[in-house]
Design a protein around this motif. Structure first.
Motif, mmCIF file in Angstrom:
data_model
loop_
_atom_site.group_PDB
_atom_site.id
_atom_site.type_symbol
_atom_site.label_atom_id
_atom_site.label_comp_id
_atom_site.label_asym_id
_atom_site.label_seq_id
_atom_site.Cartn_x
_atom_site.Cartn_y
_atom_site.Cartn_z
ATOM 1 N N ASP A 316 0.820 -1.219 0.000
ATOM 2 C CA ASP A 316 0.000 0.000 0.000
ATOM 3 C C ASP A 316 0.850 1.264 0.000
ATOM 4 O OD1 ASP A 316 -2.237 -1.540 0.004
ATOM 5 O OD2 ASP A 316 -2.745 -1.239 2.118
ATOM 6 N N ILE A 317 2.017 1.185 0.600
ATOM 7 C CA ILE A 317 2.909 2.347 0.645
ATOM 8 C C ILE A 317 3.315 2.764 -0.765
ATOM 9 C CG2 ILE A 317 5.224 3.106 1.326
ATOM 10 C CD1 ILE A 317 4.923 1.479 3.863
ATOM 11 N N TYR A 318 3.546 1.781 -1.619
ATOM 12 C CA TYR A 318 4.077 2.049 -2.956
ATOM 13 C C TYR A 318 2.988 2.287 -3.996
ATOM 14 C CZ TYR A 318 8.431 0.537 -0.855
ATOM 15 O OH TYR A 318 9.532 0.430 -0.044
ATOM 16 N N THR A 319 1.735 2.034 -3.622
ATOM 17 C CA THR A 319 0.639 2.280 -4.560
ATOM 18 C C THR A 319 -0.281 3.398 -4.082
ATOM 19 O OG1 THR A 319 -0.756 0.580 -3.515
ATOM 20 C CG2 THR A 319 0.667 -0.124 -5.314
ATOM 21 N N SER A 320 0.061 4.022 -2.964
ATOM 22 C CA SER A 320 -0.804 5.062 -2.391
ATOM 23 C C SER A 320 -0.914 6.276 -3.302
ATOM 24 C CB SER A 320 -0.279 5.482 -1.018
ATOM 25 O OG SER A 320 1.015 6.076 -1.130
#
Length: 394
Positions: A316-320
Motif C-alpha cells: 500500500d505504501i508504494y501504490t498510495s
C-alpha cells in the motif's frame, strides 16, 4: 596492431571517443603503409568527427564492432576475388581497412541520428496539457474537462477519451503493431485502458508507449518512463511485458506497480497480486533463471550493475500515489525535491547544500505542497519560503 584483440580494442576506443592523437595517427599510418587506399581521411578529419560525437556506452561499441566484423568479412571476400595477387596481404589487413572506413560511416550516421533526434521538440513536463502522440507523429492534446476520440491513420476510431480516462477499442484488426504514446505532465495523473482490457494508472511526469491494438501470436509489450500501476487482463497465450529501459517485467495477468524515473538509481517493481518475472531487456525470459516476484514483495533493478534484489514490503505504501498519497523511503533530499516538483508542478531551489544527500522517510495523504514543506520544517528544521509556484529552501 597485429592481433584481432588489438584491432577490436582500438576500434572500441574510436567509437567511445577515447583515442589519443598518437593512436589515431598510428591507425592512419598503418593503413596507408599497406596501400589499402589513397583517399583515407586525415588525422584532423577523424579527430574533428570524434570530437563532435557524443560518447557511447561499451555495449553499443561492442554491437558496432560486431557489425564492423560482418561488413569487413564481405569486403575481404570481394577483395580476394578481385585481387588474387595480393591475397595474403588483404587477408592480413582488409579487416582493419574496411573496419576503419565503415567505422567512419557509422560515426557520421550515429552523429546524424542524434542530430535528428535532438531536432524533435521535447515534451515540456511542466506544461498543463496531457499529450497523445499518434502513429504518424501528430499531437493530440487531451483535456480532462472534455471528451474526444482517437483515430488511426485510416480515420477509424480506435479510442474514446472522457475526462481523465482513455479507453481503446478492440474491434480493429491491424496487420502490424501501431503505437500511440501518452505523456503526463507534472501535477497530473491519468487512466488508460488498453485494447486487451488492461487498465493502467499513470503518475505525473510519465510517458507510456503502447500498441493501439495487440496482435494475436505476439507478446503484449509496452514501454514505460516514469511510474504506472498495471491491472493486466489475463491472457495465458500472450504474456504482457513492461519495458522500463534495461528491465523487462513479464506477467500473464496481475496487479503491480513499476517506478522508473530517471533520477532514481533503482527501477522498483512492487507486486500486489499474481506473479511477475524480472529480467534484463537484452535477455530472453527464463523462469528457472530470472527473478520471480511473489505478492507482497518489491523487486529492485540496479540501473548501474543490472543486479536485481527483492524484499518484502507493505504494498500500500508504494501504490498510495493512485489515491493522492506520497511516500519517501530512505530517499535523498535531492531526489525528494525532484519528486515534489513533479507531483505539484512547482520549482524548488535548494540553497542548503548540506541537505542534498541527506536521506529521509516520510508519508503523506493527499497533502498540499504547503503542508509537505511545513512537515519537513517542523521535523527536520528545513527553512523555506513559497511564492507563487516557486519554493526557496535556505
Amino acid at each position: 596492431m597485429n592481433s584481432n584483440s588489438e584491432i577490436k580494442g582500438l576500434l572500441q576506443k574510436f567509437v567511445l571517443n577515447q583515442c589519443t592523437l598518437e593512436e589515431t595517427n598510428e591507425v592512419i599510418a598503418y593503413y596507408k603503409k599497406n596501400q589499402l587506399t589513397d583517399d583515407f581521411p586525415t588525422v584532423e578529419d577523424i579527430q574533428n568527427l570524434l570530437s563532435e560525437m557524443p560518447k557511447m556506452d561499451k555495449q553499443t561499441a561492442d554491437d558496432i564492432f560486431m557489425n564492423i566484423l560482418a561488413a569487413s568479412k564481405e569486403e575481404k571476400e570481394e577483395a580476394v576475388i578481385e585481387m588474387p595477387a595480393r591475397r595474403s596481404n588483404y587477408r592480413k589487413y582488409i579487416s582493419i581497412a574496411a573496419s576503419v572506413v565503415i567505422l567512419l560511416g557509422i560515426g557520421f550516421f550515429y552523429k546524424q541520428s542524434l542530430s535528428n533526434k535532438a531536432a524533435e521538440k521535447e515534451f515540456d513536463f511542466k506544461s498543463t496539457d496531457i499529450v497523445l502522440q499518434l502513429e504518424n507523429g501528430d499531437i493530440q492534446v487531451i483535456s480532462e474537462k472534455n471528451s474526444s476520440i482517437v483515430k488511426d491513420a485510416k480515420g477509424n476510431i480506435v479510442g474514446n477519451q472522457n475526462g481523465d480516462k482513455l479507453v481503446y477499442e478492440n474491434n480493429s484488426d491491424p496487420e502490424k503493431l501501431v503505437y500511440n504514446t501518452i505523456k503526463i505532465p507534472y501535477g497530473k495523473k491519468f487512466r488508460l485502458q488498453l485494447s486487451d482490457g488492461t487498465f493502467v494508472h499513470l503518475n505525473s511526469g510519465t510517458t507510456l508507449k503502447y500498441p493501439i491494438k495487440f496482435i494475436a501470436g505476439e507478446n503484449r509489450q509496452v514501454f514505460l518512463d516514469g511510474e504506472a500501476f498495471f491491472d493486466v487482463a489475463k491472457d495465458k497465450k500472450h504474456p504482457f511485458i513492461v519495458n522500463a529501459d534495461n528491465l523487462n517485467v513479464r506477467v500473464l495477468g496481475t496487479h503491480f506497480n513499476v517506478s522508473n524515473y530517471p533520477e532514481d538509481a533503482l527501477t522498483d517493481v512492487v507486486l500486489v497480486e499474481g506473479s511477475v518475472g524480472m529480467y534484463n531487456s537484452n535477455e530472453e525470459f527464463d523462469a528457472l533463471k530470472n527473478t520471480i516476484l511473489k505478492p507482497g514483495f518489491k523487486g529492485s533493478f540496479n540501473k548501474e550493475n543490472t543486479k536485481i534484489s527483492t524484499k518484502p514490503v507493505i504494498t500500500d505504501i508504494y501504490t498510495s500515489w493512485i489515491n493522492g498519497g506520497l511516500t519517501f523511503r530512505n530517499m535523498t533530499f535531492k531526489n525528494i525535491i525532484t519528486k515534489l516538483e513533479r507531483r505539484y508542478n512547482v520549482t524548488i531551489v535548494n540553497k542548503n547544500e548540506k541537505l542534498a544527500n541527506e536521506k529521509f522517510n516520510a508519508s503523506f495523504k493527499e497533502e498540499s505542497i504547503e503542508n509537505v514543506m511545513s512537515y519537513f520544517n517542523d521535523i527536520h528544521g528545513i527553512h523555506y519560503t513559497i511564492k507563487d509556484n516557486q519554493i526557496l529552501i535556505k
